[in-house]
Write a protein that holds these residues in place. Structure first.
Motif, PDB file in Angstrom:
ATOM      1  N   ASP A   1      34.716  51.244  36.745  1.00  0.00           N
ATOM      2  CA  ASP A   1      34.717  49.923  37.374  1.00  0.00           C
ATOM      3  C   ASP A   1      35.377  48.864  36.495  1.00  0.00           C
ATOM      4  O   ASP A   1      35.548  47.729  36.930  1.00  0.00           O
ATOM      5  N   GLN A   2      35.725  49.230  35.274  1.00  0.00           N
ATOM      6  CA  GLN A   2      36.305  48.261  34.336  1.00  0.00           C
ATOM      7  C   GLN A   2      37.663  48.744  33.856  1.00  0.00           C
ATOM      8  O   GLN A   2      37.785  49.825  33.292  1.00  0.00           O
ATOM      9  N   ASP A   3      38.702  47.943  34.100  1.00  0.00           N
ATOM     10  CA  ASP A   3      40.030  48.259  33.598  1.00  0.00           C
ATOM     11  C   ASP A   3      40.167  47.775  32.165  1.00  0.00           C
ATOM     12  O   ASP A   3      39.657  46.706  31.804  1.00  0.00           O
ATOM     13  N   GLN A   4      40.852  48.555  31.343  1.00  0.00           N
ATOM     14  CA  GLN A   4      41.108  48.141  29.967  1.00  0.00           C
ATOM     15  C   GLN A   4      42.405  47.342  29.894  1.00  0.00           C
ATOM     16  O   GLN A   4      43.253  47.413  30.792  1.00  0.00           O
ATOM     17  N   PRO A   5      42.595  46.559  28.821  1.00  0.00           N
ATOM     18  CA  PRO A   5      43.735  45.632  28.749  1.00  0.00           C
ATOM     19  C   PRO A   5      45.095  46.299  28.924  1.00  0.00           C
ATOM     20  O   PRO A   5      46.006  45.704  29.503  1.00  0.00           O
ATOM     21  N   GLY A   6      45.245  47.534  28.456  1.00  0.00           N
ATOM     22  CA  GLY A   6      46.546  48.183  28.532  1.00  0.00           C
ATOM     23  C   GLY A   6      47.022  48.475  29.937  1.00  0.00           C
ATOM     24  O   GLY A   6      48.221  48.670  30.162  1.00  0.00           O
ATOM     25  N   LEU A   7      46.118  48.492  30.906  1.00  0.00           N
ATOM     26  CA  LEU A   7      46.533  48.769  32.272  1.00  0.00           C
ATOM     27  C   LEU A   7      47.522  47.725  32.774  1.00  0.00           C
ATOM     28  O   LEU A   7      48.475  48.057  33.494  1.00  0.00           O
ATOM     29  N   ALA A   8      47.328  46.472  32.389  1.00  0.00           N
ATOM     30  CA  ALA A   8      48.251  45.411  32.824  1.00  0.00           C
ATOM     31  C   ALA A   8      49.660  45.701  32.335  1.00  0.00           C
ATOM     32  O   ALA A   8      50.643  45.432  33.045  1.00  0.00           O
ATOM     33  N   TYR A   9      49.796  46.263  31.131  1.00  0.00           N
ATOM     34  CA  TYR A   9      51.118  46.609  30.606  1.00  0.00           C
ATOM     35  C   TYR A   9      51.744  47.737  31.420  1.00  0.00           C
ATOM     36  O   TYR A   9      52.963  47.748  31.661  1.00  0.00           O
ATOM     37  N   LEU A  10      50.937  48.706  31.840  1.00  0.00           N
ATOM     38  CA  LEU A  10      51.476  49.812  32.635  1.00  0.00           C
ATOM     39  C   LEU A  10      51.916  49.337  34.017  1.00  0.00           C
ATOM     40  O   LEU A  10      52.930  49.808  34.545  1.00  0.00           O
ATOM     41  N   LEU A  11      51.182  48.423  34.593  1.00  0.00           N
ATOM     42  CA  LEU A  11      51.581  47.871  35.888  1.00  0.00           C
ATOM     43  C   LEU A  11      52.881  47.090  35.764  1.00  0.00           C
ATOM     44  O   LEU A  11      53.728  47.111  36.664  1.00  0.00           O
ATOM     45  N   HIS A  12      53.043  46.404  34.631  1.00  0.00           N
ATOM     46  CA  HIS A  12      54.284  45.667  34.389  1.00  0.00           C
ATOM     47  C   HIS A  12      55.465  46.635  34.286  1.00  0.00           C
ATOM     48  O   HIS A  12      56.531  46.395  34.864  1.00  0.00           O
TER      49      HIS A  12
END
Length: 318
Positions: free
Chosen positions: A202-213
């Protein structure tokens, strides 16, 4: 029990009676130097499946054993009893996969390549070395490959069960992904939240935003399916390992992308008399810049035409 010696398939009555015996296995003898082995193996496999019994295969080889076994491997692959894609991890980086599967390059469907790059306290953020290891292991490999793991991003709120995760932070996630995609590989990454004993989904880690980018970049800006590694586009420099720019280009070089792991200046060697629109972006940001003014390759002292720019074409900085 062995298959019928007369070579005839079992009848429905035969199968019913044999099934009641609850056989431990069904054996088939294959004399690989004789004709008809393929038919015998297929018949035995079908009967074993009908009986719910594993198949035991006894092989009889001639002096041409190597060729016979190679033919058998091809037959087993053709039969495809597994019914799904066969993938392998690399284990050691060498020998290269092209050498490991030289006798039968189609024995596997895909390489799920793993390389974590640097993971120390001082260099974990850089994830250096990944592209070098990929190039070494996949040299001359013409099959499918995916960059399947380069670490599990650390969640400091969880206990450190795997010491190797300690310095796999969001920066390691970011740079590892760009290094993998700039080897023209799709990327799969791990997070401690979705790993092993925790499964905190249920919790995304900060690096996921980089992968989406990164995903947006290769969908909205650069056509990933057209790109291939293009090391000759970048003019060599004396940068240390892990700091060197990486490049991708389309086959006709109408699209060029350059990644600078730590930012800086890059010099590109591009085709003569062609205009390029520059498009700069920073992987840590959520937006891409609009294309800049057209840029044309300029003459220089070398026989090739070169472009000097602080931005990639299209490009991404640190």
């Amino acid at each position: 029990m062995g298959t019928a010696s007369n070579g005839h398939p079992l009848s429905g009555r035969d199968l019913t009676r044999l099934e009641a015996l609850n056989l431990a296995h069904l054996r088939v003898d294959l004399h690989l130097s004789r004709p008809g082995c393929g038919a015998a193996l297929r018949r035995a496999a079908a009967e074993g499946q009908a009986l719910g019994a594993p198949l035991e295969v006894a092989l009889f080889l001639s002096d041409a054993a190597e060729d016979e076994l190679q033919a058998l491997l091809g037959l087993l692959e053709e039969m495809g009893q597994h019914g799904h894609i066969v993938s392998v991890h690399n284990g050691p980086r060498v020998p290269p996969f092209a050498e490991r599967f030289a006798a039968d390059p189609e024995a596997i469907d895909s390489v799920m390549y793993q390389a974590w790059g640097t993971r120390g306290e001082d260099d974990g953020w850089l994830a250096a070395g990944i592209e070098d290891w990929i190039q070494e292991s996949l040299k001359d490999w013409n099959g499918s490959a995916v960059f399947a793991e380069y670490g599990y991003e650390r969640n400091p709120d969880l206990s450190l069960n795997i010491p190797g995760h300690a310095f796999c932070d969001a920066e390691h996630t970011r740079r590892g992904a760009w290094r993998g995609t700039f080897c023209a590989l799709g990327v799969i990454h791990g997070f401690e939240n979705s790993w092993g004993p925790w499964m905190n989904l249920d919790q995304d880690q900060p690096g996921l935003a980089y992968l989406l980018h990164l995903r947006r970049f290769f969908i909205e800006v650069v056509p990933f399916h057209r790109m291939q590694p293009a090391s000759t586009v970048v003019v060599p420099s004396d940068r240390e390992s892990g700091h060197r720019p990486l490049a991708l280009s389309s086959e006709d070089c109408d699209v060029v992308a350059v990644y600078l792991p730590v930012g800086g200046r890059v010099e590109l060697d591009l085709p003569v008399d062609r205009d390029y629109n520059t498009n700069g972006t920073i992987p840590g940001q959520a937006s891409f810049s609009r294309p800049h003014r057209p840029l044309r390759a300029r003459h220089s002292a070398s026989p090739h035409l070169q472009v000097k720019t602080k931005k990639a074409i299209p490009g991404i900085g640190r």
